[in-house]
Write a protein that holds these residues in place. Structure first.
Motif, PDB file in Angstrom:
ATOM      1  N   LEU A   1       0.828  -1.106  -0.152  1.00 16.72           N
ATOM      2  CA  LEU A   1      -0.170   0.202  -0.027  1.00 16.72           C
ATOM      3  C   LEU A   1       0.953   1.339  -0.045  1.00 16.72           C
ATOM      4  CD1 LEU A   1      -2.548   1.445   0.131  1.00 16.72           C
ATOM      5  CD2 LEU A   1      -2.465   1.135   2.834  1.00 16.72           C
ATOM      6  N   GLU A   2       1.837   1.165   0.824  1.00 13.28           N
ATOM      7  CA  GLU A   2       2.944   2.400   0.978  1.00 13.28           C
ATOM      8  C   GLU A   2       3.395   2.610  -0.290  1.00 13.28           C
ATOM      9  OE1 GLU A   2       3.208   4.498   3.121  1.00 13.28           O
ATOM     10  OE2 GLU A   2       2.068   3.851   4.734  1.00 13.28           O
ATOM     11  N   GLU A   3       3.736   1.581  -1.062  1.00 10.87           N
ATOM     12  CA  GLU A   3       4.515   1.770  -2.441  1.00 10.87           C
ATOM     13  C   GLU A   3       3.588   2.424  -3.388  1.00 10.87           C
ATOM     14  OE1 GLU A   3       5.544   1.327  -6.201  1.00 10.87           O
ATOM     15  OE2 GLU A   3       3.958  -0.009  -5.639  1.00 10.87           O
ATOM     16  N   LEU A   4       2.244   1.963  -3.523  1.00 14.07           N
ATOM     17  CA  LEU A   4       1.378   2.423  -4.442  1.00 14.07           C
ATOM     18  C   LEU A   4       1.031   4.011  -4.057  1.00 14.07           C
ATOM     19  CD1 LEU A   4      -1.131  -0.561  -4.128  1.00 14.07           C
ATOM     20  CD2 LEU A   4       0.179   0.381  -6.203  1.00 14.07           C
ATOM     21  N   LEU A   5       1.016   4.332  -2.826  1.00 11.65           N
ATOM     22  CA  LEU A   5       0.561   5.830  -2.328  1.00 11.65           C
ATOM     23  C   LEU A   5       1.778   6.609  -2.660  1.00 11.65           C
ATOM     24  CD1 LEU A   5      -0.851   4.978   1.276  1.00 11.65           C
ATOM     25  CD2 LEU A   5      -2.267   6.109  -0.740  1.00 11.65           C
ATOM     26  N   SER A   6       2.985   6.229  -2.747  1.00  8.79           N
ATOM     27  CA  SER A   6       4.059   7.228  -3.028  1.00  8.79           C
ATOM     28  C   SER A   6       4.738   6.933  -4.280  1.00  8.79           C
ATOM     29  CB  SER A   6       5.115   6.672  -1.783  1.00  8.79           C
ATOM     30  OG  SER A   6       5.864   5.473  -1.896  1.00  8.79           O
ATOM     31  N   ARG A   7       3.902   6.201  -5.276  1.00 10.98           N
ATOM     32  CA  ARG A   7       4.336   5.961  -6.420  1.00 10.98           C
ATOM     33  C   ARG A   7       4.302   7.035  -7.458  1.00 10.98           C
ATOM     34  NH1 ARG A   7       1.855   0.936 -10.128  1.00 10.98           N
ATOM     35  NH2 ARG A   7       2.901  -0.120  -8.233  1.00 10.98           N
ATOM     36  N   PRO A   8       5.442   7.849  -8.020  1.00 10.43           N
ATOM     37  CA  PRO A   8       5.367   9.030  -8.737  1.00 10.43           C
ATOM     38  C   PRO A   8       5.017   8.650 -10.212  1.00 10.43           C
ATOM     39  CG  PRO A   8       7.516   8.482  -8.572  1.00 10.43           C
ATOM     40  CD  PRO A   8       6.778   7.360  -7.694  1.00 10.43           C
ATOM     41  N   ALA A   9       3.914   9.503 -10.663  1.00 15.44           N
ATOM     42  CA  ALA A   9       3.657   9.350 -12.151  1.00 15.44           C
ATOM     43  C   ALA A   9       4.947   9.799 -13.095  1.00 15.44           C
ATOM     44  CB  ALA A   9       2.455  10.039 -12.198  1.00 15.44           C
ATOM     45  N   GLU A  10       4.848   9.504 -14.092  1.00  7.02           N
ATOM     46  CA  GLU A  10       5.981   9.847 -14.987  1.00  7.02           C
ATOM     47  C   GLU A  10       5.915  11.333 -15.259  1.00  7.02           C
ATOM     48  OE1 GLU A  10       5.175   8.051 -18.879  1.00  7.02           O
ATOM     49  OE2 GLU A  10       5.445   6.032 -18.139  1.00  7.02           O
ATOM     50  N   GLU A  11       4.743  12.000 -15.033  1.00  9.93           N
ATOM     51  CA  GLU A  11       4.829  13.438 -15.202  1.00  9.93           C
ATOM     52  C   GLU A  11       5.410  14.173 -13.991  1.00  9.93           C
ATOM     53  OE1 GLU A  11       1.222  11.953 -17.280  1.00  9.93           O
ATOM     54  OE2 GLU A  11       2.108  11.270 -15.369  1.00  9.93           O
ATOM     55  N   THR A  12       5.380  13.395 -12.961  1.00 10.82           N
ATOM     56  CA  THR A  12       5.789  13.960 -11.828  1.00 10.82           C
ATOM     57  C   THR A  12       7.473  13.963 -11.746  1.00 10.82           C
ATOM     58  OG1 THR A  12       3.764  13.347 -10.440  1.00 10.82           O
ATOM     59  CG2 THR A  12       5.786  13.713  -9.135  1.00 10.82           C
ATOM     60  N   VAL A  13       7.789  12.747 -12.050  1.00  8.48           N
ATOM     61  CA  VAL A  13       9.362  12.622 -12.390  1.00  8.48           C
ATOM     62  C   VAL A  13       9.956  13.686 -13.261  1.00  8.48           C
ATOM     63  CG1 VAL A  13      11.282  11.008 -13.057  1.00  8.48           C
ATOM     64  CG2 VAL A  13       9.167  10.160 -11.724  1.00  8.48           C
ATOM     65  N   GLU A  14       9.064  13.754 -14.261  1.00 15.90           N
ATOM     66  CA  GLU A  14       9.651  14.825 -15.264  1.00 15.90           C
ATOM     67  C   GLU A  14       9.871  16.233 -14.584  1.00 15.90           C
ATOM     68  OE1 GLU A  14      10.957  14.433 -18.460  1.00 15.90           O
ATOM     69  OE2 GLU A  14      10.822  12.415 -17.740  1.00 15.90           O
ATOM     70  N   MET A  15       8.650  16.806 -13.737  1.00 16.58           N
ATOM     71  CA  MET A  15       8.848  17.847 -13.012  1.00 16.58           C
ATOM     72  C   MET A  15       9.996  18.099 -12.291  1.00 16.58           C
ATOM     73  SD  MET A  15       6.264  19.638 -10.259  1.00 16.58           S
ATOM     74  CE  MET A  15       7.287  18.856  -8.976  1.00 16.58           C
ATOM     75  N   PHE A  16      10.312  17.057 -11.677  1.00 18.93           N
ATOM     76  CA  PHE A  16      11.454  16.933 -10.576  1.00 18.93           C
ATOM     77  C   PHE A  16      12.896  17.298 -11.169  1.00 18.93           C
ATOM     78  CE2 PHE A  16       8.386  15.839  -7.254  1.00 18.93           C
ATOM     79  CZ  PHE A  16       9.175  16.456  -6.028  1.00 18.93           C
ATOM     80  N   LYS A  17      12.757  16.996 -12.533  1.00 13.98           N
ATOM     81  CA  LYS A  17      14.027  17.137 -13.429  1.00 13.98           C
ATOM     82  C   LYS A  17      14.188  18.623 -13.590  1.00 13.98           C
ATOM     83  CE  LYS A  17      14.061  12.692 -15.806  1.00 13.98           C
ATOM     84  NZ  LYS A  17      13.968  12.036 -17.036  1.00 13.98           N
ATOM     85  N   ARG A  18      13.037  19.502 -13.580  1.00 19.04           N
ATOM     86  CA  ARG A  18      13.035  20.759 -13.778  1.00 19.04           C
ATOM     87  C   ARG A  18      13.048  21.722 -12.540  1.00 19.04           C
ATOM     88  NH1 ARG A  18       8.614  18.886 -17.160  1.00 19.04           N
ATOM     89  NH2 ARG A  18       7.063  19.519 -15.813  1.00 19.04           N
ATOM     90  N   LEU A  19      12.742  20.970 -11.520  1.00 17.15           N
ATOM     91  CA  LEU A  19      12.562  21.847 -10.272  1.00 17.15           C
ATOM     92  C   LEU A  19      13.875  22.359  -9.699  1.00 17.15           C
ATOM     93  CD1 LEU A  19      10.211  22.527  -8.104  1.00 17.15           C
ATOM     94  CD2 LEU A  19      10.729  20.479  -6.968  1.00 17.15           C
TER      95      LEU A  19
END
Length: 345
Positions: free
Chosen positions: A14-32
């Protein structure tokens, strides 16, 4: 990324699912740019939200300082968050010396607040929900701030209205909702005074198999407790979807503060949901009362236009919740009191 199981086996999955980043989220962190701080990290949402940020950084191949701040009344929760690789600052945010000792990072998520027991301790409710945001807005005036609020700042609306929109005038019912509007006003004031980019998240409601409106209904059906239809309709969103949207909100902070409703697309019926849980458990739900023509409902079209639709369907959420209860797994035991219509929590 969307290979969701039919059944959640344990807390770890459950914790893995709750904290699984979407691809869009990962891409945002590359820019952040800059490090990240979660104020009020302990609780229902903070650990999985911060862990998602940590995982997004790892998947993006970048290193950021990720900080969690809380009083940490539970040592076990503190240990769990530290084991996720999150740096800890322990203390009371209402203490000025502690607050002023915190590093001034570029990106701040504000999760602190008080809801349950707010009627019994109104002064602390206002201190946490209105006074503290004013302090935060000043201390982190050079940061981007994403602050949690609630859909309860809106009035009850007609069930056929499609829900309250961000442009609707707030009409908070009860001191809890009033203090939450106070929280928003303090962040709005800070945004204007210091030119601080802010997003205010009106969440209504995030759910997972241990907590939320669905658990409230499911446990009543399973235990043959009457399901009250006083608040006959509601919105929900999978907490994992909400976490992704909240993190991505950093890219939409504005001056003056921007408001975002975050919830699911559907207006759900308490009666229908109770009957669906009844099918899962093989039990005829006990339903009492009649549905009112109004409810707390949010229109989340703006968020869906920015982030896309939630990835997890209500049908999957129902099954996960029902199976979790059926398997007698641990729940948080904190009713949402979503059926309250007078604002007294």
């Amino acid at each position: 990324m969307n290979d969701y199981p039919n059944r959640i086996l344990d807390d770890k999955q459950l914790e893995e699912l709750l904290s699984r980043p979407a691809e869009e989220t990962v891409e945002m962190f590359k820019r952040l740019e800059g490090d990240i701080m979660f104020l009020g990290i302990a609780g229902k949402i903070g650990p999985s939200l911060a862990n998602m940020a940590k995982r997004a950084c790892d998947e993006a191949g970048i290193k950021k300082r990720i900080i969690g701040v809380s009083r940490f009344s539970c040592d076990e929760e503190k240990k769990h968050i530290e084991e996720l690789g999150i740096e800890i600052f322990q203390g009371d945010l209402l203490e000025r010396d502690f607050l002023e000792s915190l590093p001034k990072v570029k990106n701040v998520f504000f999760l602190a607040g008080m809801k349950f027991g707010s009627e019994e301790n109104a002064s602390l409710t206002w201190a946490m929900n209105s006074y503290l945001p004013a302090l935060i807005a000043e201390h982190f005036k050079d940061s981007k701030i994403v602050a949690y609020s609630t859909g309860c700042v809106y009035p009850l609306v007609d069930i056929d209205s499609g829900g309250s929109k961000e442009t609707d005038v707030p009409k908070p019912l009860g001191e809890y909702a009033q203090s939450c509007l106070g929280r928003e006003r303090m962040f709005e004031y800070g945004s204007k005074k210091y030119n601080t980019p802010v997003v205010l998240i009106r969440l209504n409601y995030a759910v997972e198999p241990r907590y939320g409106v669905l658990i409230d209904i499911a446990t009543k059906v399973k235990n043959s407790i009457p399901v009250d239809l006083s608040m006959g309709y509601f919105n929900v969103i999978w907490q994992g979807d909400a976490n992704n949207q909240v993190l991505r909100s950093l890219e939409y902070t504005e001056t003056p503060a921007k408001i975002l409703n975050i919830t699911g697309q559907e207006t759900l019926s308490v009666r229908d949901i109770a009957e669906e849980f009844g099918k899962i458990f093989g039990i005829m739900p006990i339903i009492v009362g009649e549905e009112a023509q109004t409810a707390f409902l949010n229109n989340s079209d703006l968020a869906h236009n920015l982030f896309g639709n939630p990835k997890l369907s209500i049908n999957k959420l129902l099954k996960w919740t029902g199976y979790w209860i059926e398997d007698e797994k641990k729940i948080l035991g904190k009713p949402t009191h979503f059926e309250v219509r007078d604002g007294k929590y």
